[in-house]
Every structure is written in C-alpha cells, then in structure tokens.
Design an enzyme around this catalytic site. Structure first.
Site, mmCIF file in Angstrom:
data_model
loop_
_atom_site.group_PDB
_atom_site.id
_atom_site.type_symbol
_atom_site.label_atom_id
_atom_site.label_comp_id
_atom_site.label_asym_id
_atom_site.label_seq_id
_atom_site.Cartn_x
_atom_site.Cartn_y
_atom_site.Cartn_z
ATOM 1 N N TYR A 97 0.837 -1.209 0.000
ATOM 2 C CA TYR A 97 0.000 0.000 0.000
ATOM 3 C C TYR A 97 0.868 1.254 0.000
ATOM 4 O O TYR A 97 1.867 1.317 0.709
ATOM 5 C CB TYR A 97 -0.898 0.030 1.244
ATOM 6 C CG TYR A 97 -1.809 1.232 1.232
ATOM 7 C CD1 TYR A 97 -2.966 1.225 0.463
ATOM 8 C CD2 TYR A 97 -1.496 2.389 1.933
ATOM 9 C CE1 TYR A 97 -3.789 2.341 0.411
ATOM 10 C CE2 TYR A 97 -2.321 3.500 1.884
ATOM 11 C CZ TYR A 97 -3.457 3.468 1.121
ATOM 12 O OH TYR A 97 -4.271 4.577 1.059
ATOM 13 N N TRP B 205 1.238 5.646 -1.770
ATOM 14 C CA TRP B 205 0.918 6.625 -2.794
ATOM 15 C C TRP B 205 1.971 6.756 -3.880
ATOM 16 O O TRP B 205 1.689 7.290 -4.945
ATOM 17 C CB TRP B 205 0.681 7.995 -2.138
ATOM 18 C CG TRP B 205 -0.763 8.235 -1.885
ATOM 19 C CD1 TRP B 205 -1.574 7.493 -1.075
ATOM 20 C CD2 TRP B 205 -1.575 9.270 -2.444
ATOM 21 N NE1 TRP B 205 -2.845 8.016 -1.086
ATOM 22 C CE2 TRP B 205 -2.859 9.122 -1.925
ATOM 23 C CE3 TRP B 205 -1.337 10.323 -3.314
ATOM 24 C CZ2 TRP B 205 -3.913 9.966 -2.248
ATOM 25 C CZ3 TRP B 205 -2.379 11.175 -3.637
ATOM 26 C CH2 TRP B 205 -3.649 10.988 -3.115
#
Ligand code: MGD
Ligand code: MGD
Ligand code: MO
Length: 770
Positions: free
Chosen positions: A110, A112
C-alpha cells in the site's frame, strides 16, 4: 549542471523544473490558478543524504538467513552490488515461491508512490508478483476511505460515484445555500490528487459561493478546516462524536415535523426503524438534543437551533474521510446521508449528500471522456486478501479468523513481504506493534527513494529513482490535462527505476517476457498513449501523436459533465434509474448489513461509544490528521516540510487552557504519551483548536530513540506511535488512526537531535557468502 526547464507533474500539481547544481528551480504549471506550496519540497531533495544510494542488506539477515528476527528496525546494513542484490532477491523469491506458493507472499504494498501512471510502484509490484510469482496475498480498500468504501455500496452506491462524481464544485458555487462540512474543507487537503492535479480550483469555487451568500459550516475540533475565502462558520465538537450530533439534529427535525416525509417515503427504505431508534422505542434511550449534547460537547440549544436553520434550505452535507478513519467510522458517513435525506435534498442542484468533498482534489470534479490506461496487472492466481489496515493482525496471528463485510476470512501465514511505493511506518497505527509484526517475517524487501523507517526495517533495500529522474505520463481521471513527465535529473547514485529492477528480477526467474512483453519504459509509454488515442478515436476525438505530445509536454482531454449523475437521475425517476442497492433506494436500514449480525455495525446507523475515551490518565483527544506541508511522509526532508517544523521537530497544536494547566508555553518541547509510546513535538498554543483536543499531523519520519522499546519514544513527532491498531468495525475493518487519547507534559528528559534523515552507514562484512 544547468538545463532548460522541462515539464513534470506530482500528486500536488504540474510544473516545469530546471536543475541548477543540486537544487531545482520550479515554476508551477501556467494553467494552475492556485498552485500548491508543496512544490517547494522538490527544491533540495535530489541529492539529499537521506536518499538511498546503493543496494543494502540487513546484517542479521545475511548472518542467519531468512527468518523471524527481533533485530529488524535495529540492525546494521551491508552494502552490496546490484548483481549481489539481484541474486539474493531472486533466490529468496524462488525459495518462498517453491515452499509456500503465492500464499506466502504479501504484495499489498500500500502507498501513494508518485504521480506517473506507468512507474506507479504499486502497479509495478503487483504486475511483477502476478506475472512472475503466480500471484500474492493482496490488500483491499485504502487507509483513506477504508470504511466508507465498504459501507456506501450497501446504502447508496459506489464510493467514487458519491465522491468523485458527487455534487460538483460548479453546482455548489451556483446553488448551495448551506454547505455543512463534517471535518471541514481544508485547502491543505484538496491540493492533492493521486495522478496529479493541474488546476487547484477549490478556493475560487468557495469564494464564488460565499460571495453569492452561501454559508459554509465546518463541524470540526479544528478551526483551520475552512479557508478564509469561504467566510465560514466553525462549530466545534468532540472528536469521534459526529454520529451522536447528527442523531440529535434528526431528533429535532422529527419532533418539529421538519423532515421531508414525501422524499423519505419515495426514495429511501428504513426511515421508520431510524425514527424508532431515535425515539428510544428500541431500547428506552431517547437520542434527543440533550442526549447528543452530553456526548459531543455542543449545547442542546445549539443543536436545536442548528437543526432549525437547516430546514427549508438548499443544504449540502459532506463528511470528510477523517471521520470514518476512527472506531465506528461507518456511522457518521451513514448518518450524513440520512440527514441529507431527511431534509429531502439528494438530487437537487447543489444539495444533498456528497462524500469527502475537499478531502482530495478529485472530488466534486468531472471525469475525462476516457481514462488513461493503467499498467495491466496480470492475473493473481490466488484469492487471499486482507482489508489493508489489518496487516499487523495478519502477521501476528496467522491462521486466525476475522470478520469482514459479511465474510469470515482467515489470516494467511506470510513469509515474505514486498513493498514498493509506500511507507507502512508512516501509515500504520501503533508502530511498536507494527515492528513486532514485521519481525515475524522471513524476509522484507523494500524499494525506496529514501531511508524511511520502513526501509530501515527491511532485509533488502533497493534504491529506487525519484519521479524527477525518469520519464512518465501524469494524469488523473478527473483532470483535463495529461502531462509528459520529462526527466529533470540523472538518477541519484545507483538508483534504478522500479520497472528496471522488476524486469531484471523477472529475467533471472525466467519470466522476463511475461513481465515486460518486450517493452522498455518508453515502449510502455508509447503503448499506453496509443491506447488512449484509440479510445478517443472511438469518440471522434483526435490528439497529437506521441512525439508531438512529448515535445509539447501537455495536452488537453475532453471531459464529461458528470457530477451528480447517479443521484440526479434517481431523483428524476427512481423506477427508471434505481440506485445500485438491494432496494434500489437509499438504505437507511440495510437488510444486508443487518443480516451480518455485527453488534458494532447493525442494520441502521447508531451511536456506539468507542472503546477509546478520554479518562483521568489520558484526558486529551489527539487528532493525527494530514500534514499541511507535505503529502504524508513524502519528502519530509524537503524545504517546505522542514519550514513547518521547529528545531527540526513536528508541531503539536493545543488550546491555551490545556497548555496553562500543564505549565506549557508556545515553543516548548512537549511529550505526548499513552500506553503505546511517547512522542516529542514543539508546542503551538492556539485558540483555533477546542479545549481537550490536541493535534499532531502525520508524516514526520519515525525516529525512535530505542527502536526495540516496548513503548518507544519518537523524538521527531510521528503520531502513529500513539494511535490504536483496531479496525473500524466488523463490517469494513478500516483504519482507525485519525484519533486517539493521550496525556502530555513538558518534556524534561534528555533532548537529542532528530536523526531520521541520517541514513545508516554501511558496515563492512565479508560478502563471500553472498
Ligand atoms: N494516524 C494516521 N495515520 C494515517 C492517516 C491518518 O489520517 N492518521 N492517513 C492515512 C492515509 S489517508 C494514507 S493514504 C496513508 C498514506 O501512506 P503512504 O502512501 O504509505 O505514505 P507516503 O508517504 O505517500 O508513502 C509513499 C512512499 O513511496 C516512496 N516513493 C515515492 N516514489 C517512489 C517510487 O517511484 N518508487 C518507490 N519504490 N518508492 C517511491 C516515498 O519515498 C514514500 O516513502 O497514511 C495513512 N495513515
Ligand atoms: N497536504 C496534504 N493533503 C492531503 C494529504 C496529505 O498527506 N497532505 N493526504 C491526502 C489523502 S491520501 C487523503 S485520504 C485525504 C484525507 O482527507 P481527511 O482524512 O478528510 O483529512 P484530515 O486532514 O486527516 O482530516 C480532515 C479534518 O477532519 C477533522 N476531524 C478529525 N476528526 C474529526 C471528527 O471526529 N469529527 C469531525 N467533525 N472532524 C474531525 C480534523 O480537524 C481534520 O483537520 O487528504 C489528502 N490530502
Ligand atoms: Mo489517503
């Protein structure tokens, strides 16, 4: 080296950049009316000592081989060549793959990462694990919207339809009379959108609406959640109590017959159950204004008056992501919708319910006619998943069962975790527990641009290029500009692109063709661009060819005017355009959710007291929200992020009453603590936060004085040392890290400087065994 400026793009905006020695000169994209100050974080980072310069392997892993090891996070690193690193990683992947198959590999990864759509690290790692290893245990949902994304499909429809295609900013500027924003509409948040954001328009839209006379009301423990241009009002309530507040409002509307019964009857199911719950017919507890006042710290008179003001107005209700990133976070999201429905607003211009408006630059916008193609992910050969924020539970309790959205799942036994483009020691809760969890692994492999705390827990750290050092294409489905992201600088030291690393590993594992399909990075960019051209051609739209695009640096794409599409059609004709819920209507009562039998998330929205409550030992709520000066933990060593700190430490805001009671003055170094650990920060004493609440943003890199301590002390200011690692409820199991309870005091211990940005120095070690 001085070069000519080139076009580039980040999650916080597009820009042209020029390298001058080790610094960058940045000019915001000329089309951006309100560029983000986060761009300043790029100035000084390319050659920063915190960058990962070469592949490194943890000493304990070299000595003992793969296996559980309590030294993770507190060990030396040995520099190795790329050749050695590739051999080690390929050999370990082979071992784990042979012995355990994809079920032994956690590839959720996970994070960005950066804006370019091809080099998006998470897509790269997923494609690699699918095409080369046959799959991996995946994670679902996000830290952003873990509970809303599971709840909303049950009660109204897909979250993106409600958030990204919710009521548009244009409509708000023109029609809304009251914008009731739970968690506010802070510009610090909407300056960011994954994939990029070329035009920051929220400030302008709020100004237009306010000038027309619209009222913006921010319900939040912090005053800073509305920009000046909104000329807004601030209603302060205790963190985590919005569900009770809304139940109080509903009770007033019901008692005073100010609900829109015609709307409720035609467009919703379950209103009678809701009324029965509020009136206490279920359990003898009346949820009226007085009841709500005691929970949320707003007077009953204010609640009553507030409910009356909403009546008869074009009201838009929005609920920030923040509210659902907490225990029982599903409830305020659900109740926000119920409030909008009780007022009869959904589907009216500028009215109704929109989720998370202003939390990201995507929301309240329109979509491009066609989307830019994503890197194909290949096929995952297994179907094993965890809700993303349950990672520590999974690693600590393999084989244990847990509830999730009506299913009973079992945590797999993970041997190897592969992370690229995320920073779990930024994003996860209770970092001491997370360290314990990572210590269970056989092997943790991380690709990183810089020595984050996550890299410092890895067994093998591979240096990745930054976005500025490679070419890519940047764009978001809600942004009408598509950018050619041109390299600004040469890769730092030995850094390589994630794609190059995975291609080489694929070659060594005999699966190169499956991973690369014979393309280099430029080949993929051309391929995706050609696919975009094809999709547009189907709509008779032509765009310049790839070479021309690359030369221009930016093109404009046609957009749809699709804000509010689903709800507007539903209001116009609920039989012809039913909602994608089991009843086709807004579900104030969900028979599906009721059938799961969860005490912590029953069939209609409720108030459930959270297990975390301020008490004598920990009397203060801590809000651990998004930082104003950076995106999460990215470029925490960048100029702008550093400018927001004091003496290198993160700043914690607290009310003068709470400061005075503890003998704290502005600028003091304070220590926040609870059962999970201790955090230092610089005190900012301000009236813009309600008493009893303190705020410390996320993103300062974890810097434990003793990483192995049971209750570590972070000298830099990472609030996730303090947050509790529990799911929001059995329904969504979302992240609940936004709020927790703490005590604080003036720090009187030994004060050592922040060391988070000083990378580990490689130790010498006989590399013969490699
Ligand atoms: N307490 C608390 N915790 C929270 C939140 C909260 O509100 N409160 N918010 C949560 C939310 S909403 C989110 S989305 C998460 C965010 O959590 P993350 O997405 O994990 O945070 P980032 O700092 O963006 O991490 C991205 C990492 O990728 C690295 N990176 C950048 N580009 C590249 C690349 O090209 N290749 C590789 N290999 N790496 C790259 C960066 O250096 C950085 O370390 O945090 C969550 N955590
Ligand atoms: N500058 C910057 N912008 C960002 C990000 C970033 O890291 N930096 N991250 C982006 C990402 S990935 C996401 S998901 C979004 C997240 O968007 P959000 O999660 O909505 O953002 P936060 O800033 O964490 O919280 C918004 C506000 O909610 C308020 N709040 C907290 N708890 C409560 C509560 O219980 N009740 C009420 N009424 N209000 C409460 C706080 O005052 C807080 O400032 O932000 C995005 N935007
Ligand atoms: Mo997020």
């Amino acid at each position: 080296m001085t070069q000519k400026p080139v076009m580039h793009s980040a999650h916080w905006g597009a820009f042209t950049a020029r390298q001058q020695g080790e610094r960058l000169t940045i000019e915001p994209f000329h089309g951006d009316p309100d560029p983000s100050p986060l761009l300043q974080n790029f100035h000084n980072v390319l050659h920063h000592p915190a960058r990962v310069a070469q592949p490194m392997v943890r000493r304990g892993w070299l000595e003992n081989g793969p296996g559980a090891d309590p030294r993770r996070g507190n060990d030396d690193y040995v520099a190795v060549s790329w050749e050695q690193a590739y051999t080690l990683v390929a050999r370990e992947l082979q071992r784990v793959g042979d012995a355990y198959g994809p079920e032994g590999i956690f590839g959720g990864s996970y994070g960005w990462s950066s804006a370019g759509r091809f080099h998006h690290a998470q897509s790269q790692v997923h494609r690699f694990l699918n095409t080369v290893m046959g799959g991996y245990v995946r994670s679902v949902n996000s830290y952003s919207s873990g509970s809303a994304s599971v709840l909303l499909p049950h009660i109204v429809g897909d979250m993106n339809e409600i958030a990204r295609r919710g009521v548009s900013w244009e409509e708000i500027a023109r029609h809304s009379e009251i914008v009731l924003a739970f968690g506010g509409l802070a510009l610090k948040n909407s300056q960011v959108a994954s994939g990029g954001l070329s035009e920051h328009t929220e400030r302008g839209f709020m100004q237009q609406a306010a000038e027309r006379g619209a009222r913006f009301i921010s319900v939040s423990p912090l005053q800073s959640d509305l920009p000046d241009e909104a000329q807004g009002e601030w209603l302060a309530l205790r963190p985590g109590t919005d569900a009770a507040f809304i139940l109080g409002l509903l009770s007033v509307l019901i008692d005073e017959q100010r609900t829109d019964e015609a709307f409720l009857a035609r467009y919703t199911v379950g209103w009678p159950q809701m009324v029965a719950y509020i009136r206490g017919e279920e359990d003898g507890t009346r949820r009226d204004a007085q009841w709500a006042a005691e929970i949320c710290g707003v007077s009953a008179a204010t609640i009553t008056d507030f409910a009356r003001q909403l009546h008869g107005k074009r009201v838009l209700v929005t609920v920030a992501h923040a509210l659902q990133r907490a225990e029982h976070g599903e409830q305020p999201v659900w109740l926000g919708l119920v409030l909008a429905a009780a007022l009869g607003q959904p589907g009216l211009p500028g009215g109704g319910y929109t989720y998370a408006l202003g939390a990201l630059g995507h929301y309240g916008k329109h979509h491009n006619l066609v989307s830019f193609p994503a890197l194909p992910q290949g096929k995952n050969g297994i179907d094993r998943l965890i809700p993303v924020a349950r990672i520590a539970d999974m690693l600590l309790h393999p084989g244990t069962q847990f509830d999730y959205n009506g299913r009973r799942l079992t945590y797999p036994h993970i041997r190897l975790a592969y992370w690229a483009g995320g920073n779990p020691f930024h994003h996860h809760q209770d970092l001491a527990r997370l360290r314990q969890a990572f210590c269970q692994l056989d092997t943790l492999i991380v690709h990183e641009t810089a020595w984050t705390a996550s890299a410092r827990h890895a067994d093998i750290v591979l240096p990745a290029t930054m976005t500025l050092e490679r070419e890519d294409i940047g764009g978001a489905p809600t942004d009408r500009h598509l950018f050619a992201m041109q390299p600004v600088a040469q890769p730092y030291a030995q850094a390589q692109d994630d794609y190059t690393i995975f291609a080489e590993l694929a070659r060594r594992l005999g699966r190169e063709e499956a991973f690369t399909e014979g393309r280099d990075a430029r080949g993929w960019l051309r391929h995706h661009y050609a696919q975009l051209q094809e999709k547009l051609a189907a709509h008779q739209v032509t765009i310049p060819d790839f070479d021309q695009f690359w030369l221009q640096g930016v093109i404009e794409l046609p957009q749809l005017k699709d804000g509010g599409r689903m709800i507007n059609a539903f209001r116009a004709d609920p039989a012809a355009a039913p909602l994608p819920t089991p009843s086709g209507k807004i579900e104030i009562f969900s028979a599906t959710i009721a059938s799961f039998g969860y005490e912590n998330c029953p069939g209609h929205p409720v108030w459930r007291a959270p297990q975390q409550q301020p008490d004598a030992e920990h009397p203060l709520w801590l809000i651990a929200n998004q930082p104003a000066t950076r995106l999460h933990s990215q470029l925490d060593f960048g100029d702008y992020s550093l400018s927001g700190k004091r003496e290198g430490r993160e700043v914690c805001s607290l009310h003068p009453h709470d400061a005075a009671a503890r003998g704290i003055t502005d600028g003091d170094i304070i220590e926040l603590y609870n059962q999970r650990g201790h955090v230092l920060a610089s005190a900012r004493v301000t009236e813009s936060i309600m008493p009893g609440v303190v705020q410390l943003p996320t993103g300062a890199w974890y810097d434990p004085v003793d990483p192995t301590a049971l209750r570590p002390l972070c000298r830099h200011g990472n609030p996730n040392v303090l947050t509790l690692d529990i799911g929001t409820s059995s329904l969504a199991q979302g992240c609940s890290g936004q709020i927790t309870v703490v005590q604080l005091r003036k720090y009187r211990g030994e004060l050592t400087p922040v060391q988070a940005f000083i990378p580990p120095q490689p130790v010498s070690y006989s590399t013969e065994i490699i």
